[in-house]
Scaffold this motif. Structure first.
Motif, short mmCIF file in Angstrom:
data_model
loop_
_atom_site.label_atom_id
_atom_site.label_comp_id
_atom_site.label_asym_id
_atom_site.label_seq_id
_atom_site.Cartn_x
_atom_site.Cartn_y
_atom_site.Cartn_z
N ALA A 62 0.83 -1.21 0.00
CA ALA A 62 0.00 0.00 0.00
C ALA A 62 0.87 1.25 0.00
O ALA A 62 0.57 2.24 -0.70
CB ALA A 62 -0.93 -0.01 1.21
N MET A 63 1.97 1.25 0.76
CA MET A 63 2.86 2.40 0.80
C MET A 63 3.57 2.60 -0.55
O MET A 63 3.73 3.73 -1.02
CB MET A 63 3.90 2.23 1.91
N VAL A 64 4.01 1.50 -1.16
CA VAL A 64 4.66 1.60 -2.47
C VAL A 64 3.69 2.12 -3.51
O VAL A 64 4.02 2.99 -4.33
CB VAL A 64 5.23 0.23 -2.89
N THR A 65 2.46 1.62 -3.47
CA THR A 65 1.43 2.08 -4.41
C THR A 65 1.17 3.58 -4.24
O THR A 65 1.04 4.32 -5.23
CB THR A 65 0.12 1.29 -4.21
N LEU A 66 1.10 4.01 -3.00
CA LEU A 66 0.88 5.43 -2.73
C LEU A 66 1.99 6.28 -3.34
O LEU A 66 1.73 7.33 -3.95
CB LEU A 66 0.80 5.66 -1.22
N CYS A 67 3.24 5.84 -3.18
CA CYS A 67 4.36 6.60 -3.71
C CYS A 67 4.35 6.62 -5.25
O CYS A 67 4.80 7.60 -5.86
CB CYS A 67 5.68 6.01 -3.22
N LEU A 68 3.82 5.57 -5.87
CA LEU A 68 3.80 5.50 -7.32
C LEU A 68 2.68 6.32 -7.94
O LEU A 68 2.82 6.81 -9.06
CB LEU A 68 3.69 4.04 -7.78
N VAL A 69 1.57 6.47 -7.21
CA VAL A 69 0.41 7.15 -7.80
C VAL A 69 0.24 8.58 -7.32
O VAL A 69 -0.43 9.38 -7.99
CB VAL A 69 -0.89 6.35 -7.52
#
Length: 346
Positions: A193-200
């Protein structure tokens, strides 16, 4: 004579271990900055992980195996990022599987430092490959230089500060956790979830420190047997971010390599010395040192727009990662300790 020397040796070994960590981190970081490395924290971070893992240096076979593993994982992730970069659902699913496997090994007390290092690589490569496309062809080389530098720094630190002998004071291996699959699944979901947040979200597009801090915290939380211990863990990790921001402000006032070396050395002695003095809490202080190295390293990195300029924003990123980790684990982790206390009471 051995009976008189025995009580002194544990303290002496802890001091030398702390000096190894501090010297490897400070020398490695300074040399990387002097050479203009894109990610100067990689080699020192790998060295710190190797040194905290035990009082003995890795053998040649183990070191080669670790470097080969990092290269294979890095190359595979570069390939997967290039192949599925335009299909984020597939890429994120594969990353989730990698995170799950690494967290499962950590939960069972297996793999030593390898699971955390693989997690760091599996965070950095997709973020740099997608958000910094000009680095796509050089990520594996950056990882190779970081891994090789970490091993060399570890060997040099042991050569300069040799072990005084006596019984090994290895940190106790993490016990296998009940419901380890559940724990690893939750950890993987939180990190993903944290990686996704950083990507989007463009506000987090350069905040590599957020998912890596989350990954570090997830590996430390098993040491927190009470709310007070969890709060202390949070404070120590937040301190790593605060110290990084203060150190960056000092170095900006006098941007010379000797001053940079002394700054990193003092901080590494603070966190590395604590990690060596208390093997049980070593993972916590090593995690704070990791937070410091990444945040400070991104600040002095030549990578364009690699870190926010505001002191408040830098602290906010670390605080955000800590708050998210503690809130999500409190909600999603199985109440293992509560169940254990009830069963003992019965």
């Amino acid at each position: 004579m051995s009976a008189d020397a025995a009580p002194v040796r544990p303290g002496l070994r802890a001091k030398r271990q702390g000096l190894r960590i501090a010297s490897a981190v400070s020398v490695g970081f300074t040399v990387a900055v002097a050479n203009g490395e894109i990610l100067p924290f990689l080699g020192p971070m790998f060295a710190a992980q190797f040194l905290v893992a035990g009082p003995r240096p890795p053998g040649v076979k183990r070191a080669i195996g670790m470097i080969v593993l990092i290269l294979i994982v890095g190359e595979a992730l570069v390939w997967l990022t290039g192949l599925f970069g335009d299909r984020p659902a597939v890429l994120l699913s594969l990353l989730g599987l990698i995170y799950f496997a690494c967290f499962l090994l950590q939960a069972q007390g297996k793999g030593g430092a390898a699971p955390f290092l693989i997690i760091v690589i599996a965070v950095m490569v997709p973020m740099l490959g997608i958000l910094q496309t000009d680095l796509d062809q050089g990520i594996v080389l950056i990882l190779f230089k970081g891994a090789l530098g970490g091993v060399v720094l570890t060997w040099l630190a042991h050569a300069v500060f040799p072990d005084p002998g006596g019984e090994d004071l290895q940190p106790p291996a993490a016990p296998g956790l009940d419901r380890a699959v559940h724990r690893a699944s939750v950890n993987a979901a939180i990190l993903l979830a944290m990686v996704t947040l950083c990507l989007v979200d463009s506000r987090f597009s350069t905040a590599i420190v957020v998912p890596i801090t989350v990954a570090s915290l997830l590996g430390q939380l098993d040491l927190a047997t009470s709310g007070r211990a969890a709060f202390g863990l949070m404070v120590v990790n937040l301190l790593g971010g605060i110290v990084a921001s203060v150190a960056y402000a000092f170095v900006e006032l006098r941007p010379t390599l000797p001053f940079l070396f002394l700054t990193v050395l003092i901080v590494a002695l603070l966190f590395g010395g604590r990690a060596a003095a208390d093997p049980k809490a070593g993972k916590v202080h090593a995690g704070a040192l990791t937070t410091f190295l990444i945040l400070f390293g991104l600040g002095v990195s030549p990578l364009p727009a690699s870190t926010p300029e505001s002191f408040t924003t830098r602290i906010g990123l670390v605080l955000f990662a800590i708050a998210c980790t503690f809130c999500l684990t409190a909600l999603l982790w199985p109440p293992r300790r509560l169940n254990e206390r009830r069963s003992r009471a019965e």
